[in-house]
Design a protein around this motif. Structure first.
Motif, short mmCIF file in Angstrom:
data_model
loop_
_atom_site.label_atom_id
_atom_site.label_comp_id
_atom_site.label_asym_id
_atom_site.label_seq_id
_atom_site.Cartn_x
_atom_site.Cartn_y
_atom_site.Cartn_z
N LYS A 1 63.16 -75.03 -24.61
CA LYS A 1 63.86 -76.20 -24.23
C LYS A 1 65.12 -75.85 -23.81
CE LYS A 1 63.91 -79.71 -27.41
NZ LYS A 1 62.63 -80.53 -26.86
N ARG B 1 73.97 -81.22 -26.31
CA ARG B 1 72.69 -82.12 -27.01
C ARG B 1 73.11 -83.11 -28.04
NH1 ARG B 1 67.66 -80.52 -25.90
NH2 ARG B 1 67.47 -78.58 -24.98
N ASN C 1 60.16 -80.53 -21.53
CA ASN C 1 60.48 -79.89 -22.67
C ASN C 1 61.87 -79.71 -23.29
OD1 ASN C 1 58.13 -78.75 -24.18
ND2 ASN C 1 57.53 -78.18 -22.06
N ALA C 2 62.80 -79.74 -22.20
CA ALA C 2 64.37 -79.51 -22.47
C ALA C 2 64.85 -80.75 -23.34
CB ALA C 2 65.00 -79.17 -21.22
N ASP D 1 65.21 -84.01 -25.74
CA ASP D 1 65.08 -84.48 -27.07
C ASP D 1 64.43 -85.86 -27.10
OD1 ASP D 1 66.55 -81.91 -28.49
OD2 ASP D 1 68.17 -82.80 -27.06
N CYS E 1 54.37 -82.96 -24.00
CA CYS E 1 54.97 -81.84 -24.05
C CYS E 1 56.04 -82.24 -25.62
CB CYS E 1 56.18 -82.13 -23.09
SG CYS E 1 55.86 -81.40 -21.36
N VAL F 1 57.62 -84.74 -26.57
CA VAL F 1 58.95 -85.45 -26.68
C VAL F 1 58.58 -86.78 -26.92
CG1 VAL F 1 60.88 -86.04 -25.20
CG2 VAL F 1 59.86 -83.80 -24.91
#
Length: 350
Positions: free
Chosen positions: A172, A180, A243-244, A246, A267, A269
């Motif tokens: 991530k 985040r 993937n990064a 949330d 992924c 998410v």
């Protein structure tokens, strides 16, 4: 089987329709079918008004006819209603050949949003385009119901799939410098995607948009706190972007399906979206996302969904099923005699 796909949406365009058709092409070839793709990159093109990234083929009638005659298809599929789709439709009708079409995009709503042309008139035009089709492939149950209610008598439900080997949980760290939680949108940056409904949300952390389109420059000025990114590294970079995140926020109210939601889910998410066509079909009652008319509430609630639930739901969308259904819907040309002249021409050329 020799299958001709005549489409106005193809590489190097970047959108869900191209991803679906490209993957379908690869799956058909892998099964041993011979596939001819007739696409804008093979012709003289001009930029589409108000959307220069999309090129429209001009003066294609004669050459499309020659290409189809030489290929002698056993089935013809026309997935778009643009200039090449119109030429292929006319070619089939002149010869009495059956063909199939698809309703990948809510084209009337798209054109209406950009031109303000009357929506009823646009819907009538598109319905007439599909009327001679043996089967109009609808990418979701909701679109199937909508088209049936609008008077389409030849519509069939067609599943969509996702490449769960390419789009899978991973590091991530792609947007590591951003605070985040990271909320993400991936897709075309166009007026019909309703992006301001997402960009204007008061959310903690960061908002990211991955994609390009005619509205990008305007949105970058209007929403300077949002991070805009173009993934030029292909599917590997795109998967890293997913993937990064949330949570994946999908603000569109007009998409027929929304493949990007499946890619995000694959992924791990979770998805936040309005309870409309597309999101309702992708998410169903899976619990892998949140549907709410309050998009901010949906985005915040999605943060609580475990990644494992998202991945498991996405893995249920099989490309094998998509390909099987497509082959079953095709309308083979019965008149073998009609193909004989083309075969003789090819033999003579050899």
């Amino acid at each position: 089987m020799r299958i001709a796909i005549v489409t106005d949406a193809w590489y190097p365009q970047r959108n869900g329709v191209v991803r679906v058709l490209g993957t379908l092409h690869d799956r058909l070839v892998a099964r041993g079918h011979e596939v001819l793709v007739v696409s804008p990159d093979q012709f003289f093109t001009v930029p589409m008004p108000t959307y220069s990234e999309i090129r429209l083929a001009l003066f294609a009638k004669a050459r499309v006819g020659r290409m189809l005659d030489a290929f002698a298809p056993e089935a013809v599929h026309i997935p778009t209603e643009g200039p090449l789709g119109k030429v292929a439709r006319a070619w089939c009708l002149r010869r009495g050949h059956p063909f199939t079409t698809a309703y990948h995009t809510k084209f009337p709503e798209y054109v209406h949003a950009r031109t303000r042309l009357p929506l009823p008139l646009l819907r009538t035009w598109i319905r007439r385009f599909h009327a001679p089709s043996q089967a109009v492939l609808a990418p979701s149950p909701s679109v199937f119901r909508e088209l049936t209610a609008e008077g389409y008598g030849n519509v069939v439900e067609w599943s969509h799939g996702v490449d769960v080997d390419t789009f899978r949980p991973g590091p991530k760290d792609f947007f590591a410098a951003l605070p985040r939680p990271i909320f993400l949108y991936v897709g075309r940056v166009t007026v019909d995607k309703n992006l301001p409904a997402y960009l204007a949300l008061d959310l903690p952390g960061s908002k990211v948009v991955v994609g390009d389109g005619p509205s990008r420059a305007d949105y970058m000025k209007r929403f300077p706190a949002v991070t805009f990114h173009i993934a030029d590294g292909g599917d590997t970079e795109l998967a890293a972007c997913y993937n990064a995140a949330d949570a994946f926020v999908f603000p569109s109210r007009t998409d027929t399906f929304g493949l990007v939601m499946l890619e995000a889910l694959a992924c791990g998410v979770p998805v936040a979206a309005f309870p409309v066509t597309g999101p309702t079909d992708v998410l169903g009652d899976s619990g892998a996302g949140v549907l709410d008319e309050d998009l901010r509430a949906a985005a915040l609630a999605a943060l609580e969904i475990p990644p494992e639930r998202c991945r498991a739901h996405a893995c249920g969308f099989s490309w094998e099923t998509v390909t099987d259904q497509f082959l079953g819907f095709l309308a083979p040309l019965d008149a073998a005699a009609d193909r004989e002249p083309a075969r003789r021409r090819r033999a003579g050329a050899a």
